[in-house]
Design an enzyme around this catalytic site. Structure first.
Site, mmCIF file in Angstrom:
data_model
loop_
_atom_site.group_PDB
_atom_site.id
_atom_site.type_symbol
_atom_site.label_atom_id
_atom_site.label_comp_id
_atom_site.label_asym_id
_atom_site.label_seq_id
_atom_site.Cartn_x
_atom_site.Cartn_y
_atom_site.Cartn_z
ATOM 1 N N THR A 162 18.135 49.441 14.789
ATOM 2 C CA THR A 162 18.713 48.548 15.798
ATOM 3 C C THR A 162 19.415 49.368 16.879
ATOM 4 O O THR A 162 19.217 49.136 18.084
ATOM 5 C CB THR A 162 19.717 47.581 15.127
ATOM 6 O OG1 THR A 162 19.002 46.810 14.167
ATOM 7 C CG2 THR A 162 20.388 46.672 16.135
ATOM 8 N N ASN A 180 6.676 44.281 12.113
ATOM 9 C CA ASN A 180 7.302 44.174 10.795
ATOM 10 C C ASN A 180 6.858 42.952 10.004
ATOM 11 O O ASN A 180 6.854 42.964 8.787
ATOM 12 C CB ASN A 180 8.830 44.185 10.926
ATOM 13 C CG ASN A 180 9.324 43.290 12.032
ATOM 14 O OD1 ASN A 180 8.850 43.353 13.159
ATOM 15 N ND2 ASN A 180 10.279 42.436 11.725
ATOM 16 N N GLN A 216 8.696 50.591 11.438
ATOM 17 C CA GLN A 216 7.807 50.229 10.326
ATOM 18 C C GLN A 216 6.685 51.233 10.085
ATOM 19 O O GLN A 216 5.930 51.078 9.128
ATOM 20 C CB GLN A 216 7.209 48.827 10.563
ATOM 21 C CG GLN A 216 8.211 47.708 10.436
ATOM 22 C CD GLN A 216 8.782 47.538 9.027
ATOM 23 O OE1 GLN A 216 8.243 48.049 8.045
ATOM 24 N NE2 GLN A 216 9.895 46.823 8.931
ATOM 25 N N SER A 239 14.141 54.434 11.324
ATOM 26 C CA SER A 239 15.224 53.978 10.446
ATOM 27 C C SER A 239 14.970 54.476 9.030
ATOM 28 O O SER A 239 13.864 54.316 8.504
ATOM 29 C CB SER A 239 15.268 52.452 10.467
ATOM 30 O OG SER A 239 16.246 51.989 9.580
ATOM 31 N N ALA A 240 16.001 55.059 8.406
ATOM 32 C CA ALA A 240 15.804 55.713 7.099
ATOM 33 C C ALA A 240 15.545 54.738 5.952
ATOM 34 O O ALA A 240 14.790 55.047 5.041
ATOM 35 C CB ALA A 240 17.028 56.565 6.770
ATOM 36 N N HIS A 241 16.164 53.550 6.015
ATOM 37 C CA HIS A 241 16.066 52.693 4.820
ATOM 38 C C HIS A 241 14.704 52.040 4.635
ATOM 39 O O HIS A 241 14.448 51.392 3.620
ATOM 40 C CB HIS A 241 17.199 51.649 4.798
ATOM 41 C CG HIS A 241 17.074 50.518 5.766
ATOM 42 N ND1 HIS A 241 16.601 49.281 5.392
ATOM 43 C CD2 HIS A 241 17.350 50.425 7.081
ATOM 44 C CE1 HIS A 241 16.623 48.465 6.451
ATOM 45 N NE2 HIS A 241 17.067 49.138 7.488
ATOM 46 N N THR A 263 31.670 60.250 14.895
ATOM 47 C CA THR A 263 31.444 61.256 13.848
ATOM 48 C C THR A 263 30.090 61.017 13.183
ATOM 49 O O THR A 263 29.761 59.888 12.818
ATOM 50 C CB THR A 263 32.571 61.161 12.795
ATOM 51 O OG1 THR A 263 33.805 61.361 13.477
ATOM 52 C CG2 THR A 263 32.408 62.206 11.700
ATOM 53 N N CYS A 265 16.318 40.082 9.023
ATOM 54 C CA CYS A 265 17.514 39.825 9.835
ATOM 55 C C CYS A 265 17.558 38.421 10.413
ATOM 56 O O CYS A 265 18.587 38.003 10.927
ATOM 57 C CB CYS A 265 17.692 40.868 10.930
ATOM 58 S SG CYS A 265 16.242 41.674 11.423
HETATM 59 N N1 PLP Z 1 12.670 47.406 14.293
HETATM 60 C C1 PLP Z 1 11.824 46.973 13.346
HETATM 61 C C2 PLP Z 1 10.368 46.860 13.657
HETATM 62 C C3 PLP Z 1 12.300 46.609 12.081
HETATM 63 O O1 PLP Z 1 11.464 46.171 11.159
HETATM 64 C C4 PLP Z 1 13.692 46.732 11.836
HETATM 65 C C5 PLP Z 1 14.255 46.300 10.538
HETATM 66 O O2 PLP Z 1 13.775 45.391 9.910
HETATM 67 C C6 PLP Z 1 14.527 47.213 12.853
HETATM 68 C C7 PLP Z 1 13.981 47.537 14.066
HETATM 69 C C8 PLP Z 1 15.995 47.369 12.641
HETATM 70 O O3 PLP Z 1 16.247 48.498 11.849
HETATM 71 P P1 PLP Z 1 17.662 48.667 11.095
HETATM 72 O O4 PLP Z 1 17.655 47.706 9.967
HETATM 73 O O5 PLP Z 1 17.656 50.095 10.639
HETATM 74 O O6 PLP Z 1 18.716 48.401 12.103
#
Ligand code: PLP
Length: 401
Positions: A75, A154, A199, A219-221, A257, A344
């Site tokens: 994000t 996604n 993704q 994004s790492a997760h 930081t 989300c």
């Molecule tokens: N962009 C895409 C295509 C995503 O699938 C997601 C998370 O679902 C994000 C952005 C947001 O990533 P984060 O959860 O690391 O903020």
């Protein structure tokens, strides 16, 4: 009675942290807790870890570490790309091109700059969720400064033709440069290309030069790394400003930081995912087995997404006459974890903007579920799903009619 291990099929929402990534992080939460900006030894060892993690991420993208800025996740990376380019380049033009199926992080950042007088073109997609590169070409005007199109969606997994789009933009940029003779390239209205690769990074190999992008969000997760850490690739010479004000960390582009433990875990997860790209075929087989198995025993299934050009782990299906919220709850009771789409906006009553843009009829949108596989899924998981889901669908259809 032996309880079954839950079947987690929601890897596009998030993934379990890889034990090795967690292990690599632990010293940075315990003894090596230094601030990477500090000048003493604890600071310099944190800084060394930070820089080697940066090099790992750069290498995974076919570039150098200096091009990577760490953020708090996808994000923030999307926000930095869009707001940062708009703020820095507003004197050169105020038009952005994006697609109607972007993640909310991109759509809302665009809405934010729209309120500051920017003009946004939201490109349509075809019924498979694909942007037409020619639509990008048609949408460009003299004021365009940024094209932001996601790498893979996604919700439905469709992979976008980023290389074709960047080729079109490269030609436009070249023409613009030659038409402003004697002016520095930075003085002409260069169009930047951003892609949200949240993704795809970690799922498929990415080379930023081959893709032709200037900015790329990660994004790492989503790749078995920790939550709350991500990165933005920024091509050298890109004119961008920070939207976070404070210290001088991350080349003045991201004050605050640095989350060194997160960064280190992210880099470890990237190394592991690069070594595991071969798992793609296995996950693809599981996805296809699930699809075929459900098709065999359930009528009224519609596939959302591209049949050939989609993420190998993603299967988005509509089950005619079934409410997806009830289906998710019923699956949950059986230990099968899935989503209707983006995590989300899971609690939003609004139908998916992605499926709407693909012109999926509203009554079908309400019946869609996304299965997204990952490294932990097994053949037995899929056999269990193929066994349990038809009965659940039949029951829900009976109670609905
Ligand atoms: N962009 C895409 C295509 C995503 O699938 C997601 C998370 O679902 C994000 C952005 C947001 O990533 P984060 O959860 O690391 O903020």
């Amino acid at each position: 009675m032996k309880t079954r291990k839950p079947v987690y099929l929601d890897c596009n929402s998030t993934t379990r942290i890889h034990p090795k990534a967690l292990e690599t992080m632990m010293p940075f939460l315990k003894e090596d807790y230094g601030n990477s900006s500090s000048l003493h030894k604890k600071g310099s060892s944190a800084r060394a870890a930070l820089e080697s993690a940066r090099a790992v991420i750069g290498d995974a993208l076919g570039t150098e570490g200096v091009d990577i800025i760490f953020t708090s996740g996808g994000t923030e990376s999307d926000n930095l790309a869009i707001k940062g380019i708009c703020q820095k380049n507003r004197g050169r033009g105020k038009h952005i091109i994006t697609s109607s199926i972007e993640h909310m992080a991109v759509l809302e950042a665009c809405r934010f700059v729209q309120a500051q007088d920017f003009d946004i073109t939201y490109l349509p997609v075809d019924r498979y969720g694909m942007v037409d590169p020619l639509d990008v070409k048609k949408a460009v005007n003299d004021h365009t400064i940024l094209v932001s199109i996601m790498h893979a969606n996604n919700e439905v997994g469709t992979i976008q033709p980023i290389r074709e789009i960047s080729e079109i933009i490269r030609e436009i940029n070249e023409n613009r440069e030659t038409s402003v003779d004697n002016r520095k390239p930075s003085a002409c209205k260069r169009i930047y290309i951003h892609t949200d690769a949240v993704q795809t990074f970690g799922k498929i190999p990415i080379d930023v030069d081959a893709l032709g992008v200037d900015l790329l969000s990660m994004s790492a997760h989503k790749l078995y790394g920790p939550k709350g850490i991500g990165a933005l690739y920024i091509r050298k010479s890109t004119q961008i400003s920070s939207f976070m004000h404070g210290g001088h960390q991350e080349r003045d582009l991201r004050a605050g930081t640095v989350n060194v433990a997160g960064v280190v875990g992210f880099a470890k997860a990237v190394e592991i995912s690069r070594a595991n790209f071969k798992d793609k075929k296995r996950q693809e087989c599981l996805r296809d087995k699930l699809y075929r198995g459900l098709l065999r025993s359930i009528k009224g299934i519609i596939l959302n997404g591209h049949p050939d050009n989609g993420l190998y782990n993603t299967l988005n299906l509509c089950f005619e006459g079934v409410n997806s919220t009830s289906l998710i709850a019923s699956l949950d009771l059986k230990g099968i974890f899935v989503s209707a789409g983006s995590a989300c906006i899971a609690s939003s009553p609004e139908p998916s903007h992605v499926l709407k843009a693909m012109h999926v009829p509203e009554e079908y949108i309400k019946s869609c579920v996304r299965f997204s596989m990952g490294a932990d899924n097994t053949d037995e998981d899929i056999t269990y799903c193929v066994q349990e889901i038809p009965e659940i669908i039949n029951r829900l259809r009976r109670t609905h009619s």
